[in-house]
Design an enzyme around this catalytic site. Sequence first.
Site, PDB file in Angstrom:
ATOM      1  N   TYR A   1       0.886  -1.134   0.019  1.00  0.00           N
ATOM      2  CA  TYR A   1      -0.108  -0.009  -0.274  1.00  0.00           C
ATOM      3  C   TYR A   1       0.990   1.117   0.013  1.00  0.00           C
ATOM      4  O   TYR A   1       0.822   2.158   0.914  1.00  0.00           O
ATOM      5  CB  TYR A   1      -1.079   0.080   1.065  1.00  0.00           C
ATOM      6  CG  TYR A   1      -2.159   0.645   0.824  1.00  0.00           C
ATOM      7  CD1 TYR A   1      -3.035   0.047  -0.155  1.00  0.00           C
ATOM      8  CD2 TYR A   1      -2.653   1.951   1.370  1.00  0.00           C
ATOM      9  CE1 TYR A   1      -4.454   0.789  -0.406  1.00  0.00           C
ATOM     10  CE2 TYR A   1      -3.845   2.328   1.103  1.00  0.00           C
ATOM     11  CZ  TYR A   1      -4.458   1.916   0.074  1.00  0.00           C
ATOM     12  OH  TYR A   1      -5.934   2.660  -0.206  1.00  0.00           O
TER      13      TYR A   1
ATOM     14  N   HIS B   1       7.411   5.299   1.294  1.00  0.00           N
ATOM     15  CA  HIS B   1       8.185   4.295   0.798  1.00  0.00           C
ATOM     16  C   HIS B   1       8.803   4.451  -0.575  1.00  0.00           C
ATOM     17  O   HIS B   1      10.008   3.725  -0.741  1.00  0.00           O
ATOM     18  CB  HIS B   1       7.165   2.837   0.256  1.00  0.00           C
ATOM     19  CG  HIS B   1       6.102   2.566   1.596  1.00  0.00           C
ATOM     20  ND1 HIS B   1       4.671   2.931   1.391  1.00  0.00           N
ATOM     21  CD2 HIS B   1       6.233   1.693   2.362  1.00  0.00           C
ATOM     22  CE1 HIS B   1       4.317   2.549   2.512  1.00  0.00           C
ATOM     23  NE2 HIS B   1       5.201   1.691   3.043  1.00  0.00           N
TER      24      HIS B   1
HETATM   25  P1  AMP Z   1       5.496  -0.191   6.064  1.00  0.00           P
HETATM   26  O1  AMP Z   1       5.202  -0.725   4.862  1.00  0.00           O
HETATM   27  O2  AMP Z   1       4.715   0.657   6.965  1.00  0.00           O
HETATM   28  O3  AMP Z   1       6.053  -1.417   6.944  1.00  0.00           O
HETATM   29  O4  AMP Z   1       7.018   0.640   6.009  1.00  0.00           O
HETATM   30  C1  AMP Z   1       7.886   0.227   4.982  1.00  0.00           C
HETATM   31  C2  AMP Z   1       9.088   1.281   5.105  1.00  0.00           C
HETATM   32  O5  AMP Z   1       8.817   2.492   4.705  1.00  0.00           O
HETATM   33  C3  AMP Z   1       9.565   1.373   6.614  1.00  0.00           C
HETATM   34  O6  AMP Z   1      11.024   1.222   6.421  1.00  0.00           O
HETATM   35  C4  AMP Z   1       9.086   2.786   6.978  1.00  0.00           C
HETATM   36  O7  AMP Z   1       9.634   3.334   8.033  1.00  0.00           O
HETATM   37  C5  AMP Z   1       9.080   3.495   5.645  1.00  0.00           C
HETATM   38  N1  AMP Z   1       8.215   4.466   5.765  1.00  0.00           N
HETATM   39  C6  AMP Z   1       6.786   4.408   5.908  1.00  0.00           C
HETATM   40  N2  AMP Z   1       6.299   5.641   6.000  1.00  0.00           N
HETATM   41  C7  AMP Z   1       7.440   6.433   5.555  1.00  0.00           C
HETATM   42  C8  AMP Z   1       7.487   7.922   5.613  1.00  0.00           C
HETATM   43  N3  AMP Z   1       6.528   8.778   5.965  1.00  0.00           N
HETATM   44  N4  AMP Z   1       8.675   8.638   5.484  1.00  0.00           N
HETATM   45  C9  AMP Z   1       9.727   7.738   5.339  1.00  0.00           C
HETATM   46  N5  AMP Z   1       9.761   6.166   5.200  1.00  0.00           N
HETATM   47  C10 AMP Z   1       8.713   5.836   5.725  1.00  0.00           C
END
Ligand code: AMP
Length: 281
Positions: free
Chosen positions: A32, A37
Amino acid sequence: MKIVKTVAEVRAQVKEWRDEGLSVGLVPTMGYLHEGHGSLVTASAKENNRTVVSVFVNPTQFAPNEDLANYPRDLEKDSAYCEELGADLIFAPEVEEMYHDGNVTFINMTTLTEELCGLSRPIHFKGVCTVVGKLFNIVRPDRAYFGKKDAQQLAIIKRMNEDLNFDVEVIGCPIVREEDGLAKSSRNVYLTPEERKAAVVLSRSVRLGEAMVNNGETDAEKVLAAMRAEIETEPLAEIDYLKAVDGLTMQQVKELKAPALIAMAVRFGKARLLDNFFIEE
Ligand code: AMP
């Protein structure tokens, strides 16, 4: 760009690249995808010859009362976005591919995992470490990219990488925000329009805290009190935690000096949102 679902396919592709002498970056995600990301994919595509994005909603990091079943998913859109940003391979396994016959081996880190999010999500980081450890072993990347939005997760992965000798360069990327300041998150879709408006208070409190620190304030209590007061102006905000910790060990600190981290988790209705800032040299 290829989309594969099995460990064997990832290994075969990465081996081909390795045989050609190419470097490989990994971006682990739960899909998503949004520009947060995207910034990780872009960084990886710039710094490595090939980029693998994993899209896997990892069940072992969700407690039974959490949002595993409702977690938003859209692999088609994610794939198009990754391709546009220069990714080379998407690894989107089914749960059975990652956890054959149930899984009885986990990576269980102490101390860092027991603070902040670990208090309200006691099994979360065991699941995160296990899945990231597995992804490191499956992909064997040169570099792996994580967002500073999940600051505790980043510190934990760095520590796991050192403690277990994974030999991956773990890179932390800046928080990407919406125009009004709210940190981008897949979970922002849970917010009602009122909660969405209210949630801006988090980035406002971060800016307030940062300004105090930049003006020389080193007393964590004072900065936290001001940030808490700011968040409490918003009746829809329910603070899970707001703390100042050492950015490496996650243990609480009283004095704000590098490498400190001020981190928060705040609930707005069904959504539990994170924000933070690091105090760097
Ligand atoms: P997730 O899909 O939520 O597990 O996130 C996957 C990666 O994307 C993780 O390393 C998160 O820290 C990074 N991430 C999610 N949201 C952000 C954001 N707003 N800014 C930077 N990195 C992000």
